[in-house]
Design an enzyme around this catalytic site. Sequence first.
Site, PDB file in Angstrom:
ATOM      1  N   LYS A 225       0.780  -1.170   0.081  1.00 19.94           N
ATOM      2  CA  LYS A 225       0.188   0.014   0.122  1.00 19.94           C
ATOM      3  C   LYS A 225       0.406   1.200   0.147  1.00 19.94           C
ATOM      4  O   LYS A 225       1.731   1.811   0.745  1.00 19.94           O
ATOM      5  CB  LYS A 225      -0.956  -0.132   1.542  1.00 19.94           C
ATOM      6  CG  LYS A 225      -1.767  -0.847   1.084  1.00 19.94           C
ATOM      7  CD  LYS A 225      -2.231  -1.345   2.760  1.00 19.94           C
ATOM      8  CE  LYS A 225      -3.785  -1.849   2.700  1.00 19.94           C
ATOM      9  NZ  LYS A 225      -4.865  -1.449   1.725  1.00 19.94           N
TER      10      LYS A 225
ATOM     11  N   ARG B  94     -10.188 -12.053   2.197  1.00 17.59           N
ATOM     12  CA  ARG B  94     -11.192 -12.806   1.643  1.00 17.59           C
ATOM     13  C   ARG B  94     -10.865 -13.944   1.756  1.00 17.59           C
ATOM     14  O   ARG B  94     -10.863 -14.866   1.560  1.00 17.59           O
ATOM     15  CB  ARG B  94     -11.800 -12.523   0.126  1.00 17.59           C
ATOM     16  CG  ARG B  94     -10.878 -12.213  -0.791  1.00 17.59           C
ATOM     17  CD  ARG B  94     -10.686 -11.515  -1.944  1.00 17.59           C
ATOM     18  NE  ARG B  94     -10.564  -9.975  -1.501  1.00 17.59           N
ATOM     19  CZ  ARG B  94     -11.205  -8.922  -2.622  1.00 17.59           C
ATOM     20  NH1 ARG B  94     -11.024  -9.473  -3.914  1.00 17.59           N
ATOM     21  NH2 ARG B  94     -11.518  -7.885  -2.650  1.00 17.59           N
TER      22      ARG B  94
HETATM   23  N1  BES Z   1      -8.212  -3.917   4.700  1.00 17.72           N
HETATM   24  C1  BES Z   1      -8.395  -3.666   3.444  1.00 17.72           C
HETATM   25  C2  BES Z   1      -9.287  -2.465   2.683  1.00 17.72           C
HETATM   26  C3  BES Z   1      -9.311  -1.550   3.267  1.00 17.72           C
HETATM   27  C4  BES Z   1      -9.224  -0.663   2.770  1.00 17.72           C
HETATM   28  C5  BES Z   1      -9.769  -1.109   4.794  1.00 17.72           C
HETATM   29  C6  BES Z   1      -9.285   0.988   3.236  1.00 17.72           C
HETATM   30  C7  BES Z   1     -10.388   0.065   4.943  1.00 17.72           C
HETATM   31  C8  BES Z   1     -10.195   1.080   4.778  1.00 17.72           C
HETATM   32  C9  BES Z   1      -8.088  -4.621   2.139  1.00 17.72           C
HETATM   33  O1  BES Z   1      -7.333  -6.240   2.358  1.00 17.72           O
HETATM   34  C10 BES Z   1      -7.591  -4.190   0.838  1.00 17.72           C
HETATM   35  O2  BES Z   1      -6.267  -3.816   0.806  1.00 17.72           O
HETATM   36  N2  BES Z   1      -8.102  -4.395  -0.081  1.00 17.72           N
HETATM   37  C11 BES Z   1      -8.216  -3.686  -1.456  1.00 17.72           C
HETATM   38  C12 BES Z   1      -8.708  -4.960  -2.566  1.00 17.72           C
HETATM   39  C13 BES Z   1      -8.786  -4.519  -4.013  1.00 17.72           C
HETATM   40  C14 BES Z   1      -6.834  -5.272  -3.845  1.00 17.72           C
HETATM   41  C15 BES Z   1      -8.927  -5.720  -4.753  1.00 17.72           C
HETATM   42  C16 BES Z   1      -9.053  -2.928  -1.704  1.00 17.72           C
HETATM   43  O3  BES Z   1     -10.151  -2.556  -1.599  1.00 17.72           O
HETATM   44  O4  BES Z   1      -8.052  -1.778  -2.369  1.00 17.72           O
HETATM   45 ZN    ZN Z   2      -5.501  -5.528   2.185  1.00 15.96          ZN
END
Ligand code: BES
Ligand code: ZN
Length: 455
Positions: A231, A305
Amino acid sequence: MRWRELIQNKAFEAQFKECLFLRKHQGDYGAEHLIFAGLGSRSSEHEAWRQVGAAIYRTLVGNKIYKALFNLDHFKNLQADFFRGFIEGFGLADYRFDELKSKRRQDPEFELLITGKLLPDLQKMLHEAQIVFSAVNVARRLGDLPSNHLTPSKLALESQRLFKNTQAKVVVWDLARIKKERLGGLIAVSKGSAEEPRLIQIEYYGTKSNQPPLVLVGKGLTFDSGGISIKPSAGMEEMKFDMCGAAAVIGAVYAIVSAKLKINIIGIIGATENMPSGSATKPGDVYTARNGKTVEVNNTDAEGRLVLGECLVLASERKPQMILDVATLTGAIVVALGNTHTGYFTQSNELKTKIEKAAEASGEWVWHMPLCDYHTEDMKGTYADLNNISANKGAGSATAAAFLEQFVTENIRWAHFDIAGTAWAVGNRLNYCSAKGASGVMVRTFYELAKSVVD
Ligand code: BES
Ligand code: ZN
Ligand code: ZN
């Protein structure tokens, strides 16, 4: 000036959440100070009473008053759920996370004295409100703890400590057991971390053991860096909150156990960090889940997931009457719903009705989201059965839900709650929540859902 004159002069208009604090008001009611609070036009909503409870608490503490008296005799026919809302608002506003400051707060503990005639239904509500706000505050604390203080193994220890002298049993699996049980998704996510994962199960039998349990599943990412699909650094510290689903499960089970509800309940939590390193899962890697399905990990940041999938397989094996999972799963749900509503997915109309009723009773806002075969189609893999990211743009929360569905045995009633927008930093909406910290969302609704199963 007497308080009646202040009202006549419109110094206080009883607008919703408006408070008027009168210091050293030696007069009516025989009290040293008086506080007036308005409900505006919302006096018949229990959620309004919750927010007014919090408004009064904040005004009093702002004025360095730490003891207040609530005389029931001044309220004619006070509805029990209004009283419950009011007490919950107080107890929720009283949460503070300062255990990591070198100088902890010196303020005295707040004392709210209830006087007057406490009718049996109000007494019951008082007890229930205390159970609920304490459970929400337990969930908030877990959420607020940073990842070095709350590793997966520490989350397991916290769970064991919390349920120690209760009727609930906590079972913890370490990495060796997780491997033996073939929880491929949990292993895949944890591989890059120096911290071992944990699978935590909390079991409570409040009724005959042959009654099918309600199973709650929670995402317990004690830190989500994204892994190799790392990230951006801005805001990454917020990913300590990526275990708020797990915290909601722990809080809800704690409330259910404290209230001694006559149901069987199992909480299942997949706890791990998601980190980049030489041993981490790489984009394109394929693993096999406990139910035999193979998964291509094309984005290591879509890790929740993978972990939840394994927990949902375990949940299905328990022959449950229903499964509810809760997770900070997608940034897409924040785009769709902001920080006001928790998005939920279910294809069971019966369960949808139950969820809507439970949320009405809890005061938490939920919103039903679509989940259909097109979303399932988007998650088909090229080299494996499934891909962990969608083949198409958009509907990122629904395609994530469609992925999860692959791990729930058919015909089991299941709902998925995406709390990525509501798990923390909701204080700008709800005055009983802190500005930046964890909200403890879904503890209250899951508790109400469990109650509706008993009824
Ligand atoms: N933990 C994150 C989701 C999240 C993002 C929670 C912002 C709270 C605030 C999750 O694991 C994630 O990173 N999801 C990705 C999925 C994508 C790569 C398909 C996302 O939502 O960007
Ligand atoms: Zn994530
Ligand atoms: Zn995550």
